[in-house]
Design a protein around this motif. Structure first.
Motif, PDB file in Angstrom:
ATOM      1  N   LEU A  73       9.339  18.937   6.930  1.00 38.21           N
ATOM      2  CA  LEU A  73       8.412  18.687   6.092  1.00 38.21           C
ATOM      3  C   LEU A  73       8.624  17.034   5.401  1.00 38.21           C
ATOM      4  O   LEU A  73       7.982  16.382   5.242  1.00 38.21           O
ATOM      5  CB  LEU A  73       8.263  19.383   4.796  1.00 38.21           C
ATOM      6  N   GLU A  74      10.014  16.694   5.101  1.00 39.67           N
ATOM      7  CA  GLU A  74      10.112  15.408   4.598  1.00 39.67           C
ATOM      8  C   GLU A  74       9.976  14.427   5.717  1.00 39.67           C
ATOM      9  O   GLU A  74       9.747  13.439   5.657  1.00 39.67           O
ATOM     10  CB  GLU A  74      11.741  15.457   4.657  1.00 39.67           C
ATOM     11  N   GLY A  75      10.425  14.855   6.941  1.00 36.46           N
ATOM     12  CA  GLY A  75      10.077  13.885   8.072  1.00 36.46           C
ATOM     13  C   GLY A  75       8.620  13.568   8.523  1.00 36.46           C
ATOM     14  O   GLY A  75       8.167  12.537   8.640  1.00 36.46           O
ATOM     15  N   THR A  76       7.625  14.752   8.069  1.00 30.83           N
ATOM     16  CA  THR A  76       6.161  14.648   8.127  1.00 30.83           C
ATOM     17  C   THR A  76       5.866  13.719   7.203  1.00 30.83           C
ATOM     18  O   THR A  76       4.797  12.860   7.325  1.00 30.83           O
ATOM     19  CB  THR A  76       5.616  16.029   8.183  1.00 30.83           C
ATOM     20  N   ALA A  77       6.273  13.755   5.939  1.00 30.62           N
ATOM     21  CA  ALA A  77       5.922  13.278   4.935  1.00 30.62           C
ATOM     22  C   ALA A  77       6.026  11.749   5.026  1.00 30.62           C
ATOM     23  O   ALA A  77       5.389  10.762   4.869  1.00 30.62           O
ATOM     24  CB  ALA A  77       6.621  13.396   3.664  1.00 30.62           C
ATOM     25  N   SER A  78       7.597  11.550   5.550  1.00 31.24           N
ATOM     26  CA  SER A  78       7.688   9.962   5.947  1.00 31.24           C
ATOM     27  C   SER A  78       7.034   9.486   7.021  1.00 31.24           C
ATOM     28  O   SER A  78       6.663   8.167   6.918  1.00 31.24           O
ATOM     29  CB  SER A  78       9.135  10.020   6.337  1.00 31.24           C
ATOM     30  N   ASN A  79       6.704  10.125   8.010  1.00 30.14           N
ATOM     31  CA  ASN A  79       5.859   9.715   9.191  1.00 30.14           C
ATOM     32  C   ASN A  79       4.336   9.345   8.592  1.00 30.14           C
ATOM     33  O   ASN A  79       3.749   8.364   8.932  1.00 30.14           O
ATOM     34  CB  ASN A  79       5.787  10.588  10.208  1.00 30.14           C
ATOM     35  N   SER A  80       3.686  10.214   7.778  1.00 29.69           N
ATOM     36  CA  SER A  80       2.661  10.080   7.441  1.00 29.69           C
ATOM     37  C   SER A  80       2.368   8.849   6.132  1.00 29.69           C
ATOM     38  O   SER A  80       1.482   8.391   6.368  1.00 29.69           O
ATOM     39  CB  SER A  80       2.360  11.449   6.553  1.00 29.69           C
ATOM     40  N   GLN A  81       3.621   8.415   5.576  1.00 30.44           N
ATOM     41  CA  GLN A  81       3.379   7.042   4.699  1.00 30.44           C
ATOM     42  C   GLN A  81       3.135   6.001   5.666  1.00 30.44           C
ATOM     43  O   GLN A  81       2.694   4.904   4.878  1.00 30.44           O
ATOM     44  CB  GLN A  81       4.568   7.329   3.950  1.00 30.44           C
ATOM     45  N   GLY A  82       3.492   5.876   6.678  1.00 27.66           N
ATOM     46  CA  GLY A  82       3.194   4.612   7.613  1.00 27.66           C
ATOM     47  C   GLY A  82       2.315   4.833   8.831  1.00 27.66           C
ATOM     48  O   GLY A  82       2.278   4.163   9.524  1.00 27.66           O
ATOM     49  N   GLU A  83       1.568   5.965   8.648  1.00 27.59           N
ATOM     50  CA  GLU A  83       0.582   6.448   9.634  1.00 27.59           C
ATOM     51  C   GLU A  83      -0.324   5.181  10.052  1.00 27.59           C
ATOM     52  O   GLU A  83      -0.936   4.645   9.181  1.00 27.59           O
ATOM     53  CB  GLU A  83      -0.032   7.597   9.257  1.00 27.59           C
ATOM     54  N   ARG A  84      -0.402   4.850  11.185  1.00 26.16           N
ATOM     55  CA  ARG A  84      -1.554   4.044  11.834  1.00 26.16           C
ATOM     56  C   ARG A  84      -2.172   4.622  12.877  1.00 26.16           C
ATOM     57  O   ARG A  84      -1.603   5.611  13.679  1.00 26.16           O
ATOM     58  CB  ARG A  84      -0.766   2.772  12.246  1.00 26.16           C
ATOM     59  N   LEU A  92       0.794  -1.288  -0.049  1.00 25.15           N
ATOM     60  CA  LEU A  92       0.202  -0.010   0.119  1.00 25.15           C
ATOM     61  C   LEU A  92       0.943   1.283   0.000  1.00 25.15           C
ATOM     62  O   LEU A  92       0.316   2.360  -0.727  1.00 25.15           O
ATOM     63  CB  LEU A  92      -0.937   0.043   1.243  1.00 25.15           C
ATOM     64  N   GLN A  93       2.023   1.175   0.887  1.00 23.37           N
ATOM     65  CA  GLN A  93       2.740   2.408   1.087  1.00 23.37           C
ATOM     66  C   GLN A  93       3.305   2.953  -0.608  1.00 23.37           C
ATOM     67  O   GLN A  93       3.499   4.211  -0.892  1.00 23.37           O
ATOM     68  CB  GLN A  93       3.935   2.218   1.565  1.00 23.37           C
ATOM     69  N   LYS A  94       3.600   2.168  -1.498  1.00 25.20           N
ATOM     70  CA  LYS A  94       3.947   2.301  -2.741  1.00 25.20           C
ATOM     71  C   LYS A  94       3.059   3.325  -3.534  1.00 25.20           C
ATOM     72  O   LYS A  94       3.174   3.869  -4.624  1.00 25.20           O
ATOM     73  CB  LYS A  94       4.238   1.101  -3.596  1.00 25.20           C
ATOM     74  N   HIS A  95       1.793   3.475  -2.871  1.00 24.98           N
ATOM     75  CA  HIS A  95       0.568   4.028  -3.685  1.00 24.98           C
ATOM     76  C   HIS A  95       0.027   5.284  -2.733  1.00 24.98           C
ATOM     77  O   HIS A  95      -0.937   5.687  -3.167  1.00 24.98           O
ATOM     78  CB  HIS A  95      -0.578   3.036  -3.964  1.00 24.98           C
ATOM     79  N   PHE A  96       0.607   5.459  -1.571  1.00 31.03           N
ATOM     80  CA  PHE A  96       0.149   6.568  -0.936  1.00 31.03           C
ATOM     81  C   PHE A  96       0.329   8.004  -1.454  1.00 31.03           C
ATOM     82  O   PHE A  96      -0.317   8.850  -1.020  1.00 31.03           O
ATOM     83  CB  PHE A  96       0.856   6.502   0.603  1.00 31.03           C
ATOM     84  N   HIS A  97       1.012   8.158  -2.502  1.00 28.97           N
ATOM     85  CA  HIS A  97       1.263   9.278  -3.243  1.00 28.97           C
ATOM     86  C   HIS A  97      -0.064   9.737  -4.271  1.00 28.97           C
ATOM     87  O   HIS A  97       0.103  10.730  -4.802  1.00 28.97           O
ATOM     88  CB  HIS A  97       2.429   9.382  -3.636  1.00 28.97           C
ATOM     89  N   VAL A  98      -0.794   8.737  -4.316  1.00 31.80           N
ATOM     90  CA  VAL A  98      -2.004   8.985  -5.421  1.00 31.80           C
ATOM     91  C   VAL A  98      -3.133   8.745  -4.340  1.00 31.80           C
ATOM     92  O   VAL A  98      -3.345   8.366  -3.312  1.00 31.80           O
ATOM     93  CB  VAL A  98      -1.867   8.062  -6.478  1.00 31.80           C
TER      94      VAL A  98
END
Length: 94
Positions: free
Chosen positions: A77-88, A7-13
């Protein structure tokens, strides 16, 4: 069965675009997300972060010459984006 990594591979769409790419319906992705503890598809949260990063990077093409506050904002912002991609959800079972 889909994994978090799948799923993480598609979080940007968008959710619908991810569903098309994975060959399943959006409802099925939502069910997988709930099983994995993801409460909301991250795209809506990532979109403004990615736009801001792109804007900062384009205005400061030579990052070593950028003001320290801009460099810090990019890192944040890079840290926020990284954390959001694995957000649970903190209350969902792992």
């Amino acid at each position: 069965k889909f994994t978090l990594s799948d799923l993480q591979k598609h979080f940007h769409v968008s959710l619908n675009e991810a569903a098309k790419r994975l060959g399943i319906c959006a409802t099925a992705i939502k069910k997988v997300c709930r099983r994995l503890g993801i409460t909301k598809w991250p795209y809506q949260k990532l979109k403004p972060i990615e736009r801001r990063l792109q804007k900062l990077r384009s205005h400061h093409k030579v990052l070593h010459l950028a003001p320290p506050n801009v460099i810090q904002e990019i890192r944040t912002l890079e840290g926020t984006a990284s954390n959001s991609q694995g957000e649970r959800s903190s209350t969902s079972p792992q």
